[in-house]
Design a protein around this motif. Structure first.
Motif, PDB file in Angstrom:
ATOM      1  N   LEU A  29       0.829  -1.206   0.000  1.00  0.00           N
ATOM      2  CA  LEU A  29       0.000   0.000   0.000  1.00  0.00           C
ATOM      3  C   LEU A  29       0.862   1.255   0.000  1.00  0.00           C
ATOM      4  O   LEU A  29       0.485   2.278  -0.597  1.00  0.00           O
ATOM      5  CB  LEU A  29      -0.945  -0.003   1.203  1.00  0.00           C
ATOM      6  CG  LEU A  29      -2.068   1.038   1.149  1.00  0.00           C
ATOM      7  CD1 LEU A  29      -2.926   0.884  -0.111  1.00  0.00           C
ATOM      8  CD2 LEU A  29      -2.962   0.944   2.394  1.00  0.00           C
ATOM      9  N   ALA A  30       2.018   1.194   0.639  1.00  0.00           N
ATOM     10  CA  ALA A  30       2.937   2.333   0.604  1.00  0.00           C
ATOM     11  C   ALA A  30       3.369   2.626  -0.831  1.00  0.00           C
ATOM     12  O   ALA A  30       3.484   3.789  -1.239  1.00  0.00           O
ATOM     13  CB  ALA A  30       4.162   2.054   1.471  1.00  0.00           C
ATOM     14  N   ALA A  31       3.593   1.566  -1.615  1.00  0.00           N
ATOM     15  CA  ALA A  31       3.964   1.753  -3.023  1.00  0.00           C
ATOM     16  C   ALA A  31       2.826   2.412  -3.797  1.00  0.00           C
ATOM     17  O   ALA A  31       3.060   3.262  -4.666  1.00  0.00           O
ATOM     18  CB  ALA A  31       4.338   0.416  -3.651  1.00  0.00           C
ATOM     19  N   SER A  86       0.002   5.959   8.689  1.00  0.00           N
ATOM     20  CA  SER A  86      -0.176   7.253   9.341  1.00  0.00           C
ATOM     21  C   SER A  86       1.018   7.582  10.238  1.00  0.00           C
ATOM     22  O   SER A  86       1.492   8.716  10.269  1.00  0.00           O
ATOM     23  CB  SER A  86      -1.467   7.243  10.166  1.00  0.00           C
ATOM     24  OG  SER A  86      -1.637   8.466  10.844  1.00  0.00           O
ATOM     25  N   ALA A  87       1.501   6.550  10.951  1.00  0.00           N
ATOM     26  CA  ALA A  87       2.628   6.759  11.861  1.00  0.00           C
ATOM     27  C   ALA A  87       3.954   6.835  11.115  1.00  0.00           C
ATOM     28  O   ALA A  87       4.868   7.569  11.516  1.00  0.00           O
ATOM     29  CB  ALA A  87       2.678   5.626  12.890  1.00  0.00           C
ATOM     30  N   ARG A  88       4.081   6.059  10.020  1.00  0.00           N
ATOM     31  CA  ARG A  88       5.325   6.008   9.249  1.00  0.00           C
ATOM     32  C   ARG A  88       5.002   6.184   7.766  1.00  0.00           C
ATOM     33  O   ARG A  88       5.102   5.241   6.983  1.00  0.00           O
ATOM     34  CB  ARG A  88       6.031   4.661   9.464  1.00  0.00           C
ATOM     35  CG  ARG A  88       6.546   4.430  10.866  1.00  0.00           C
ATOM     36  CD  ARG A  88       7.009   2.982  11.016  1.00  0.00           C
ATOM     37  NE  ARG A  88       7.823   2.540   9.884  1.00  0.00           N
ATOM     38  CZ  ARG A  88       8.013   1.255   9.580  1.00  0.00           C
ATOM     39  NH1 ARG A  88       7.432   0.311  10.294  1.00  0.00           N
ATOM     40  NH2 ARG A  88       8.775   0.925   8.554  1.00  0.00           N
ATOM     41  N   PRO A  89       4.589   7.380   7.367  1.00  0.00           N
ATOM     42  CA  PRO A  89       4.235   7.580   5.957  1.00  0.00           C
ATOM     43  C   PRO A  89       5.430   7.346   5.052  1.00  0.00           C
ATOM     44  O   PRO A  89       6.566   7.659   5.402  1.00  0.00           O
ATOM     45  CB  PRO A  89       3.771   9.039   5.913  1.00  0.00           C
ATOM     46  CG  PRO A  89       4.404   9.681   7.104  1.00  0.00           C
ATOM     47  CD  PRO A  89       4.482   8.622   8.152  1.00  0.00           C
ATOM     48  N   VAL A  90       5.164   6.778   3.898  1.00  0.00           N
ATOM     49  CA  VAL A  90       6.223   6.551   2.923  1.00  0.00           C
ATOM     50  C   VAL A  90       6.724   7.891   2.398  1.00  0.00           C
ATOM     51  O   VAL A  90       5.938   8.832   2.227  1.00  0.00           O
ATOM     52  CB  VAL A  90       5.709   5.661   1.770  1.00  0.00           C
ATOM     53  CG1 VAL A  90       4.609   6.376   0.993  1.00  0.00           C
ATOM     54  CG2 VAL A  90       6.834   5.240   0.829  1.00  0.00           C
ATOM     55  N   PRO A  91       8.027   8.048   2.182  1.00  0.00           N
ATOM     56  CA  PRO A  91       8.516   9.287   1.554  1.00  0.00           C
ATOM     57  C   PRO A  91       7.884   9.461   0.179  1.00  0.00           C
ATOM     58  O   PRO A  91       7.562   8.476  -0.496  1.00  0.00           O
ATOM     59  CB  PRO A  91      10.031   9.042   1.435  1.00  0.00           C
ATOM     60  CG  PRO A  91      10.343   7.992   2.434  1.00  0.00           C
ATOM     61  CD  PRO A  91       9.123   7.121   2.506  1.00  0.00           C
TER      62      PRO A  91
END
Length: 256
Positions: A29-31, A86-91
């Motif tokens: 999902l980050a991708a 939310s806590a560690r959003p992807v750059p």
């Protein structure tokens, strides 16, 4: 009764599988978020078609992991993944060149990480991973091709080393911390094949040719805040220690 209960594995076995599924769903999902955001920078129809195809495929991979997780736990994975994002959003990329660098390094790091699970002893995970790996093979050449072509124009000389290091770090974070107790357990249970250090080395070897074509320098992994393999490639004495700000190098790897 969930499939996790039916298998008869102990609590550590089940917790490890849950962690693996949550981590993979987060990466998929980050991708989607990363490449979806980056569409605004894509300058040509031919590349736009390829990137939108890539996003659809990543979303399908996320859906496949989510189904497996629900079958295994009886719960939805979405609250976990959304909370982690939310806590560690992807750059996020800020240009087409950076988007290409992200696909080259972040996407390729995920590909090498997944290959370690192709023989996973847990059959549902093995089936999902094999399908994802086969589909991800088509992405590998695109990012490398774009980065090399754009770098050779000379237009990005001022930024290329910094962006290379930023996304190299993100790619390396996919593998976890070498020689951790969690990694040893996953290998012993047949979940994955090797310790992260060996996989990192293969990944670094794989990107070396393109890196040199682009005139990029591999910094020490310690300068990126990464624990990695002992071999790596020697850093030229004339090369920079790291072009990344210290704030981007401070966060460590997970032990998973």
């Amino acid at each position: 009764m969930t499939k996790a209960q039916e298998t008869g594995g102990d609590d550590r076995w089940r917790r490890t599988l849950v962690q693996m599924m949550q981590g993979q769903a987060y990466r998929e999902l980050a991708a989607v978020h990363l490449f979806g955001h980056g569409l605004q920078f894509v300058p040509e129809m031919r590349w736009l078609k390829l990137f939108t195809w890539h996003i659809r495929e990543e979303l399908e991979h996320y859906e496949a992991v989510a189904r497996m997780y629900h079958d295994f736990t009886g719960e939805s994975i979405e609250p976990v993944v959304n909370g982690r994002l939310s806590a560690r959003p992807v750059p996020l990329a800020a240009s087409f060149y950076e988007l290409a660098m992200a696909q080259f390094l972040y996407d390729r790091g995920g590909f090498w990480q997944l290959r370690e699970y192709e023989e996973c002893s847990f059959e549902p995970y093995r089936k999902v991973v094999r399908k994802i790996v086969e589909e991800e093979r088509g992405h590998q050449a695109l990012g490398e091709r774009l980065v090399v072509e754009l770098s050779l124009t000379g237009r990005f000389d001022a930024d290329k080393q910094r962006l290379f290091e930023r996304w190299l770090r993100q790619g390396l974070l996919s593998f976890g911390r070498p020689d951790s107790e969690g990694a040893r357990y996953a290998v012993a249970m047949g979940f994955k094949k090797r310790d992260p250090a060996a996989v990192m080395q293969d990944f670094l070897d794989d990107i070396t040719s393109a890196m040199r074509l682009c005139g990029l320098v591999l910094p020490s992994l310690a300068a990126l805040g990464i624990e990695g393999p002992e071999k790596v490639h020697a850093v030229p004495t004339s090369g920079p220690e790291s072009a990344l700000p210290h704030t981007e190098r401070s966060a460590g790897q997970s032990a998973a």
